[in-house]
Design a protein around this motif. Structure first.
Motif, short mmCIF file in Angstrom:
data_model
loop_
_atom_site.label_atom_id
_atom_site.label_comp_id
_atom_site.label_asym_id
_atom_site.label_seq_id
_atom_site.Cartn_x
_atom_site.Cartn_y
_atom_site.Cartn_z
N SER A 61 0.81 -1.22 0.04
CA SER A 61 0.02 0.09 -0.17
C SER A 61 0.89 1.30 0.06
O SER A 61 2.03 1.37 0.52
CB SER A 61 -1.04 0.25 1.21
N GLN B 51 -3.16 0.13 -3.20
CA GLN B 51 -3.01 -1.12 -2.93
C GLN B 51 -2.75 -2.17 -4.06
O GLN B 51 -3.29 -2.05 -5.19
CB GLN B 51 -4.21 -1.89 -1.84
N MET C 138 -7.29 -9.02 -10.29
CA MET C 138 -8.67 -8.43 -9.98
C MET C 138 -9.48 -8.00 -11.17
O MET C 138 -8.81 -7.28 -11.81
CB MET C 138 -8.91 -7.82 -8.54
N PRO D 283 -9.77 0.22 -4.62
CA PRO D 283 -8.89 -0.16 -3.14
C PRO D 283 -9.17 -1.67 -2.90
O PRO D 283 -10.26 -2.18 -3.44
CB PRO D 283 -9.35 0.58 -2.61
N ILE D 284 -8.29 -2.18 -2.32
CA ILE D 284 -8.39 -3.68 -1.47
C ILE D 284 -8.75 -3.29 0.00
O ILE D 284 -8.13 -2.76 0.40
CB ILE D 284 -7.06 -4.42 -1.87
N TYR D 285 -9.90 -3.77 0.31
CA TYR D 285 -10.47 -3.62 1.60
C TYR D 285 -10.00 -4.54 2.50
O TYR D 285 -9.88 -4.31 3.74
CB TYR D 285 -11.89 -3.45 1.43
N VAL E 141 -10.99 -12.23 -1.11
CA VAL E 141 -10.34 -10.45 -1.34
C VAL E 141 -11.59 -9.90 -1.60
O VAL E 141 -12.55 -10.25 -2.34
CB VAL E 141 -9.25 -10.54 -2.45
N TYR F 70 -12.70 -6.21 -2.90
CA TYR F 70 -12.05 -5.00 -3.78
C TYR F 70 -12.86 -4.16 -4.55
O TYR F 70 -13.73 -4.87 -4.90
CB TYR F 70 -10.79 -5.69 -4.66
N PRO G 47 -18.22 -2.74 -3.71
CA PRO G 47 -16.99 -3.68 -3.81
C PRO G 47 -17.44 -4.85 -4.12
O PRO G 47 -18.79 -5.43 -4.21
CB PRO G 47 -16.31 -3.66 -2.52
N ASN H 38 -17.01 -4.80 3.51
CA ASN H 38 -15.44 -4.51 3.32
C ASN H 38 -14.84 -5.28 4.33
O ASN H 38 -13.46 -4.95 4.69
CB ASN H 38 -15.22 -2.74 3.63
#
Length: 562
Positions: free
Chosen positions: A237, A251, A267, A272-274, A287, A289, A294, A315
């Motif tokens: 990140s 990220q 992906m 963003p990747i939560y 994952v 994201y 999301p 998330n």
């Protein structure tokens, strides 16, 4: 009926413990600790001990009979157990005084059973203060400046070796037994990539690295080893997303295996990747994201998607200890929706709403979980709720005139409980908490629409790749264009028609009336072109010519009225 599992809470009033489902009674063997200075509490990994910091002491309790095992004088703020619970570690703020300008060691290691002090170190930073252990406790390591130092066989007085050929910012030790691996992060200089390097202990020379993974966007790295310690995920990140695409930085997710293979997890949605979590079965990971809403995806060890859980307001990811139930939650700035899935059949089990949740934890039996609203994250509506995995609320407790700081289930050894049957349903209770408004937020661009207007669907349903094919980026882009075109057409259809202000009065002569109607149509078309021109649209040559004939048409219309 399941065995009641103790639940401990730490608040501004002290520490108290109750029994979990089905009794929810106070644990009589452990009287409440009445103190406003309880700074921390923690169960050992196997649940044999319960430790807490209160006033100027650290108390370790044996959970077999809840008797106080040892009491250690301490001004610590944080505590931690070694993997097998053999040692208790405490951390207190590093202090420099006139009488002691160099400061004193503030990281202490005690033998849990006896309370004897084994070793003390200096650890100035609170972030990442805990040393790292192997699962068998035979390897102990910590970051000193930019070096990783290693101790063996519980001898904390002798540094066996150290990694000092890289300026290490952080590292993650695998939880293996007997054979040990670790990954370290070396930040790159401006314009140069950062590196993640995999080593097998004790081979620490540059040429001994089993894997080297470079990445440009990596101010920080989180190390996510699976429980076997044979594969790891690196969540990189940055503090700031320079592209402006995300407020929370940018990220990336990378896979590293012990055989040296590395790959980037690709992906299907940008953003963003939560959250990232390994399944306790170690063969897959989940994952969450992408920009709102999301998306959640299950990946295998080849980093291939094996099941898409669709999009939604979540998330956070939580597997139960038995790994047969997956919980997805939407907390923080989301509404607190919770959905549980059967991991074997990939069918939804249940759902519930837990607004203002700041923490969630599964019980060791894998059939219950708790949600809590804690301080200082939220100082109002503090309290906790106990749920069945089907979504039924079993118990709730509001903290009145006190702040709730922490809550935890008692831990148990692995395999202490069997897998819960996912088809089980239980009767719940109604929550006394006021229900939040269910009126959906409408952005300004979507307001003042006609009553019959329906926006295009943006949610994706759950599916298994290979059955329903995963939509490609190109198809998703085309879908977005079609939806935008559909919205535009709906707006045009519902907008009032643009017509000329010129009125015609029919004469009764069929020939004249037909010509007048034809001229009126042409004047209306010219008025529409003039409106488009006023909005900045570039007109074609023939369209401009039509506008220039407006005066001629008006003269012709006047002649027909005579």
């Amino acid at each position: 009926m399941s065995t009641p599992i103790p639940i401990s809470t730490r608040s501004s009033a002290g520490i108290s413990t109750i029994l979990g489902p089905p009794s929810f009674e106070s644990l009589k063997a452990f009287p409440d600790i009445q103190s406003k200075a309880c700074r921390s509490m923690l169960y050992s990994p196997d649940g044999e001990y319960f430790a807490y910091l209160s006033d100027s002491q650290c108390v370790v309790t044996c959970t077999k009979d809840w008797s106080a095992a040892v009491t250690i004088p301490s001004k610590a703020y944080q505590i931690s157990f070694s993997p097998k619970g053999t040692f208790l570690l405490t951390w207190e703020p590093f202090a420099i005084t006139k009488t002691n300008p160099k400061g004193s060691p503030n990281l202490h290691i005690y033998e849990t059973k006896s309370g004897n002090l084994i070793k003390s170190f200096e650890q100035k930073k609170q972030v990442g203060w805990q040393p790292q252990w192997s699962s068998d406790e035979k390897l102990f390591c910590r970051l000193v400046n930019t070096d990783i130092v290693f101790y063996e066989d519980l001898n904390f007085d002798k540094i066996v070796t150290r990694l000092n050929c890289y300026k290490v910012k952080s590292f993650g030790l695998s939880p293996n037994t007997g054979t040990y691996f670790f990954i370290c992060h070396t930040p790159g200089s401006p314009g140069q990539p950062s590196f993640g390097r995999l080593f097998k202990y004790p081979k620490l020379e540059t040429q001994d690295a089993l894997a080297n993974k470079s990445f440009f966007q990596a101010d920080n790295v989180d190390y996510l080893w699976n429980s076997k310690g044979n594969n790891a995920l690196l969540l990189t990140s940055t503090e700031v997303d320079k592209t402006g695409g995300s407020y929370y930085g940018k990220q990336g997710l990378h896979f590293v295996g012990l055989t040296g293979q590395t790959m980037m997890v690709t992906m299907s949605k940008e953003g963003p990747i939560y959250s990232v979590e390994w399944s306790p079965k170690n063969t897959e990971f989940c994952v969450i994201y992408g920009f709102m809403p999301p998306k959640a995806t299950i990946f295998n060890l080849k980093c291939e998607p094996v099941f898409e859980l669709g999009t939604g307001a979540f998330n956070s990811i939580y597997y139960n200890p038995q790994a047969n139930i997956l919980l997805l939650g939407g907390f923080g700035n989301l509404s607190g929706s919770i959905v549980t899935w059967d991991v074997t059949s990939w069918k939804k089990i249940g759902s519930c709403e837990a607004p203002d949740t700041t923490m969630l934890e599964w019980s060791a039996d894998g059939a219950h979980f708790l949600t809590a609203t804690t301080s200082p994250r939220l100082r109002v509506s503090n309290g906790y709720k106990i749920w069945h995995f089907s979504g039924s609320l079993l118990h709730e407790k509001a903290c009145v005139n006190e702040e709730l700081y922490d809550i935890a289930w008692k831990k148990f050894p692995k395999y202490a409980f069997k897998e819960p049957v996912t088809t089980e349903k239980v009767q719940g209770i109604a929550s006394s908490q006021p229900q939040a408004s269910k009126q959906a937020y409408v952005p300004p661009s979507m307001r003042n629409r006609p009553a019959n207007y329906k926006p295009p669907a943006t949610d994706e349903k759950a599916f298994k790749p290979g059955g329903d094919a995963t939509p490609s980026k190109a198809s998703l882009k085309q879908k977005k264009k079609r939806e935008a075109k559909k919205i535009k057409k709906q707006d045009e259809d519902n907008a009032p028609p643009i017509v000329s202000s010129v009125q015609i009065i029919l004469t009764g002569d069929p020939e004249k009336d037909k010509k007048m109607k034809d001229i009126k149509k042409k004047l209306d078309a010219i008025e529409k072109l003039k409106e488009q021109q006023a909005q900045g649209k570039t007109l074609e040559v023939n369209q401009i010519a039509k506008i220039s004939r407006e005066s001629h048409l008006l003269e012709e219309l006047e002649q027909l009225k005579v």
